[in-house]
Write an enzyme that holds these catalytic residues in place. Structure first.
Site, mmCIF file in Angstrom:
data_model
loop_
_atom_site.group_PDB
_atom_site.id
_atom_site.type_symbol
_atom_site.label_atom_id
_atom_site.label_comp_id
_atom_site.label_asym_id
_atom_site.label_seq_id
_atom_site.Cartn_x
_atom_site.Cartn_y
_atom_site.Cartn_z
ATOM 1 N N ASP A 96 0.509 -1.259 -0.158
ATOM 2 C CA ASP A 96 -0.055 0.483 0.210
ATOM 3 C C ASP A 96 1.252 1.375 -0.271
ATOM 4 O O ASP A 96 0.162 2.522 0.175
ATOM 5 C CB ASP A 96 -1.051 0.128 0.894
ATOM 6 C CG ASP A 96 -0.166 0.354 2.706
ATOM 7 O OD1 ASP A 96 1.151 -0.385 2.557
ATOM 8 O OD2 ASP A 96 -0.474 -0.088 3.476
ATOM 9 N N CYS A 99 4.959 -0.579 2.413
ATOM 10 C CA CYS A 99 6.187 -1.747 2.382
ATOM 11 C C CYS A 99 7.011 -1.735 3.546
ATOM 12 O O CYS A 99 7.438 -2.755 4.650
ATOM 13 C CB CYS A 99 5.914 -2.360 1.253
ATOM 14 S SG CYS A 99 7.029 -2.233 0.871
ATOM 15 N N HIS A 205 8.893 -3.404 -4.211
ATOM 16 C CA HIS A 205 8.475 -4.032 -2.888
ATOM 17 C C HIS A 205 9.942 -4.866 -1.791
ATOM 18 O O HIS A 205 10.262 -5.024 -2.143
ATOM 19 C CB HIS A 205 7.182 -4.853 -2.968
ATOM 20 C CG HIS A 205 6.501 -5.556 -1.958
ATOM 21 N ND1 HIS A 205 6.306 -4.505 -1.474
ATOM 22 C CD2 HIS A 205 6.499 -6.475 -1.648
ATOM 23 C CE1 HIS A 205 4.680 -5.197 -0.473
ATOM 24 N NE2 HIS A 205 5.518 -6.193 -0.275
#
Length: 227
Positions: A96, A99, A205
């Protein structure tokens, strides 16, 4: 992150101010106890398992360009292969925009929901010790701080350095970089008291990293009210 609503009466403002002060004191006690638990816990460390890997000299930086789909796919495959090679597993973190902070919160508190506290602590570090960090930011520093304080703003390698400095931790990244498997970020002026392990799908990520057996027995700690 949002400001408090204006209140009409002075008495209600005074009441809220008093309540806020008590809440902040309660939060301070809660965070202190959680940090003590983390420091004196089971000694989660993957350092011995990966001790043969050389880490590169680390320079804080802001985020680079997001790779295109083909390169991102290759990077992810490379990361998954490394996880398998070293017997590691990822605790999957929500993507979102928070991370990095969620992954750090999971490592520190065993609960990614503490990401707001981690971001707040990092921002405090960046503000209080501006001279240590501003030379790495290719924009006006106030603009960078204003942007980074927002929930959902991606953390970068400068916020990782600030987190290492603030929490007295060595942050270890198992990366998807082709030529760099492991990056270690150490506190500038402290001897680290703990290790935080993250996987880094480069510029895409972060996840929280464990040994496979450790992940299977991992338990999320109860979330206290903080915010």
């Amino acid at each position: 992150m949002s400001g408090e609503q204006d209140h009409v009466s002075k008495s209600s403002s005074s009441s809220i101010s008093s309540s806020t002060q008590e809440s902040e004191e309660e939060v301070s006690v809660t965070i202190g106890s959680l940090l003590a638990q983390a420091k004196n816990g089971s000694g989660h460390s993957l350092g011995k398992r990966l001790s043969h890997l050389g880490s590169i000299p680390y320079t804080p930086r802001v985020n680079g360009k997001i790779p295109n789909v083909d390169n991102a796919t290759l990077d992810h495959e490379r990361l998954l292969e490394r996880l398998g090679t070293y017997g590691l597993a990822e605790f999957q973190i929500e993507g979102d925009g928070n991370c990095q902070f969620r992954a750090l919160a999971d490592q520190i508190f065993r609960n990614p929901d503490y990401h707001k506290h981690v971001r707040k602590a990092v921002m405090k570090q960046l503000k209080e010790f501006r001279k240590q960090y501003e030379s790495y930011v290719p924009m006006e520093y106030k603009v960078y701080l204003k942007r980074m304080k927002r929930s959902g703003e991606w953390g970068d390698h400068l916020t990782l350095q600030a987190a290492a400095d603030r929490f007295g931790a060595k942050i270890c990244l198992l990366t998807s970089f082709r030529d760099t498997c492991l990056i270690e970020i150490v506190p500038r002026d402290l001897t680290p008291t703990k290790e935080l392990w993250l996987s880094f799908w480069c510029e895409v990520h972060y996840n929280s990293l464990y040994g496979i057996d450790d992940l299977l027995t991992r338990k999320t700690k109860k979330k206290h009210w903080l915010f």
